[in-house]
Design a protein around this motif. Sequence first.
Motif, PDB file in Angstrom:
ATOM      1  N   THR A   1      31.647 -28.039  42.535  1.00  0.00           N
ATOM      2  CA  THR A   1      30.235 -27.756  42.823  1.00  0.00           C
ATOM      3  C   THR A   1      29.768 -26.560  42.006  1.00  0.00           C
ATOM      4  O   THR A   1      30.448 -25.532  41.955  1.00  0.00           O
ATOM      5  CB  THR A   1      30.039 -27.454  44.322  1.00  0.00           C
ATOM      6  OG1 THR A   1      30.590 -28.527  45.083  1.00  0.00           O
ATOM      7  CG2 THR A   1      28.564 -27.312  44.659  1.00  0.00           C
ATOM      8  N   ASP A   2      28.615 -26.712  41.362  1.00  0.00           N
ATOM      9  CA  ASP A   2      28.013 -25.631  40.580  1.00  0.00           C
ATOM     10  C   ASP A   2      26.852 -25.054  41.383  1.00  0.00           C
ATOM     11  O   ASP A   2      25.793 -25.676  41.509  1.00  0.00           O
ATOM     12  CB  ASP A   2      27.520 -26.194  39.232  1.00  0.00           C
ATOM     13  CG  ASP A   2      26.983 -25.106  38.315  1.00  0.00           C
ATOM     14  OD1 ASP A   2      26.798 -23.962  38.784  1.00  0.00           O
ATOM     15  OD2 ASP A   2      26.753 -25.409  37.126  1.00  0.00           O
ATOM     16  N   ASP A   3      27.065 -23.853  41.922  1.00  0.00           N
ATOM     17  CA  ASP A   3      26.049 -23.203  42.758  1.00  0.00           C
ATOM     18  C   ASP A   3      25.312 -22.091  42.014  1.00  0.00           C
ATOM     19  O   ASP A   3      24.576 -21.318  42.640  1.00  0.00           O
ATOM     20  CB  ASP A   3      26.711 -22.591  44.014  1.00  0.00           C
ATOM     21  CG  ASP A   3      27.123 -23.650  45.010  1.00  0.00           C
ATOM     22  OD1 ASP A   3      26.447 -24.687  45.071  1.00  0.00           O
ATOM     23  OD2 ASP A   3      28.127 -23.429  45.712  1.00  0.00           O
ATOM     24  N   ARG A   4      25.502 -21.984  40.722  1.00  0.00           N
ATOM     25  CA  ARG A   4      24.910 -20.861  39.993  1.00  0.00           C
ATOM     26  C   ARG A   4      23.392 -20.868  40.045  1.00  0.00           C
ATOM     27  O   ARG A   4      22.762 -19.822  40.115  1.00  0.00           O
ATOM     28  CB  ARG A   4      25.384 -20.868  38.535  1.00  0.00           C
ATOM     29  CG  ARG A   4      26.857 -20.479  38.386  1.00  0.00           C
ATOM     30  CD  ARG A   4      27.343 -20.630  36.977  1.00  0.00           C
ATOM     31  NE  ARG A   4      27.312 -22.041  36.573  1.00  0.00           N
ATOM     32  CZ  ARG A   4      27.764 -22.496  35.418  1.00  0.00           C
ATOM     33  NH1 ARG A   4      28.256 -21.664  34.532  1.00  0.00           N
ATOM     34  NH2 ARG A   4      27.713 -23.785  35.129  1.00  0.00           N
ATOM     35  N   ASP A   5      22.813 -22.053  39.996  1.00  0.00           N
ATOM     36  CA  ASP A   5      21.353 -22.152  40.040  1.00  0.00           C
ATOM     37  C   ASP A   5      20.969 -22.999  41.261  1.00  0.00           C
ATOM     38  O   ASP A   5      21.142 -24.219  41.240  1.00  0.00           O
ATOM     39  CB  ASP A   5      20.840 -22.807  38.748  1.00  0.00           C
ATOM     40  CG  ASP A   5      19.319 -22.919  38.725  1.00  0.00           C
ATOM     41  OD1 ASP A   5      18.677 -22.543  39.732  1.00  0.00           O
ATOM     42  OD2 ASP A   5      18.786 -23.385  37.705  1.00  0.00           O
ATOM     43  N   PRO A   6      20.446 -22.368  42.321  1.00  0.00           N
ATOM     44  CA  PRO A   6      20.103 -23.118  43.542  1.00  0.00           C
ATOM     45  C   PRO A   6      19.115 -24.259  43.291  1.00  0.00           C
ATOM     46  O   PRO A   6      19.115 -25.254  44.007  1.00  0.00           O
ATOM     47  CB  PRO A   6      19.475 -22.056  44.446  1.00  0.00           C
ATOM     48  CG  PRO A   6      19.956 -20.743  43.910  1.00  0.00           C
ATOM     49  CD  PRO A   6      20.147 -20.947  42.447  1.00  0.00           C
TER      50      PRO A   6
ATOM     51  N   HIS B   1      21.363 -27.533  41.902  1.00  0.00           N
ATOM     52  CA  HIS B   1      22.687 -27.640  42.518  1.00  0.00           C
ATOM     53  C   HIS B   1      23.343 -28.963  42.083  1.00  0.00           C
ATOM     54  O   HIS B   1      22.747 -30.019  42.208  1.00  0.00           O
ATOM     55  CB  HIS B   1      22.517 -27.592  44.044  1.00  0.00           C
ATOM     56  CG  HIS B   1      23.756 -27.869  44.806  1.00  0.00           C
ATOM     57  ND1 HIS B   1      24.651 -26.900  45.146  1.00  0.00           N
ATOM     58  CD2 HIS B   1      24.263 -29.033  45.300  1.00  0.00           C
ATOM     59  CE1 HIS B   1      25.648 -27.440  45.816  1.00  0.00           C
ATOM     60  NE2 HIS B   1      25.432 -28.732  45.921  1.00  0.00           N
TER      61      HIS B   1
END
Length: 198
Positions: free
Chosen positions: A21-26, A29
């Motif tokens: 999961t890439d949560d860097r940019d809400p 997502h």
Amino acid sequence: MLAARLRELAFLNRELDITLTDDRDPASHRAVRFRFPGGPRDHIAEQSAPLHLEVFGFERECPEMEGTVEVALRWCDSREERVASYANSRPTLGGGTHELGFRDGLAVAINAYAREQGLLTPSDLDFTPTQLGAGLTAIVSVKLDRPEFEGALRDRPGDGPVRTCVAEAVRDHLTNWLRADPAQATAVLTQISATTHH
């Protein structure tokens, strides 16, 4: 890079279900799931332009090498060879006895079948490694209880019985597969025999 490695771990270990999961940019997502219940065969099945529909694959326990070997392969309509080998889920970029065993077993099975079918006469030379590898995509994975790695990077399994065990397993299973489906076997052998010797 991380995604590629997680994908490898998932197809080498069919019981794994990995989500990255890439949560860097809400606002954007993103999540990617890696799950291959069929193991390496599922991974090979995604390759394009196959020469034969069925992905060949097997898993065999080999007491002599204290471990298991798993192989999946398919020939595609290309001249490129893509063989990836692993030991205990680690990429073995330097090859190793398991990859040599795979190539030994492949050569014995294909050449013997070609002679059975009259594609190679008694006076013909065996197919070369270049011919056998044309269009071949394969995964060769061994899982060893007591691995011994060699080479400068300690990235090559050097266990004595591994080469023999893998070669015998590939020879036996591939021979049965070729004999069971002559149409697929013909497609593969036609491509191999059409490839220029080197």
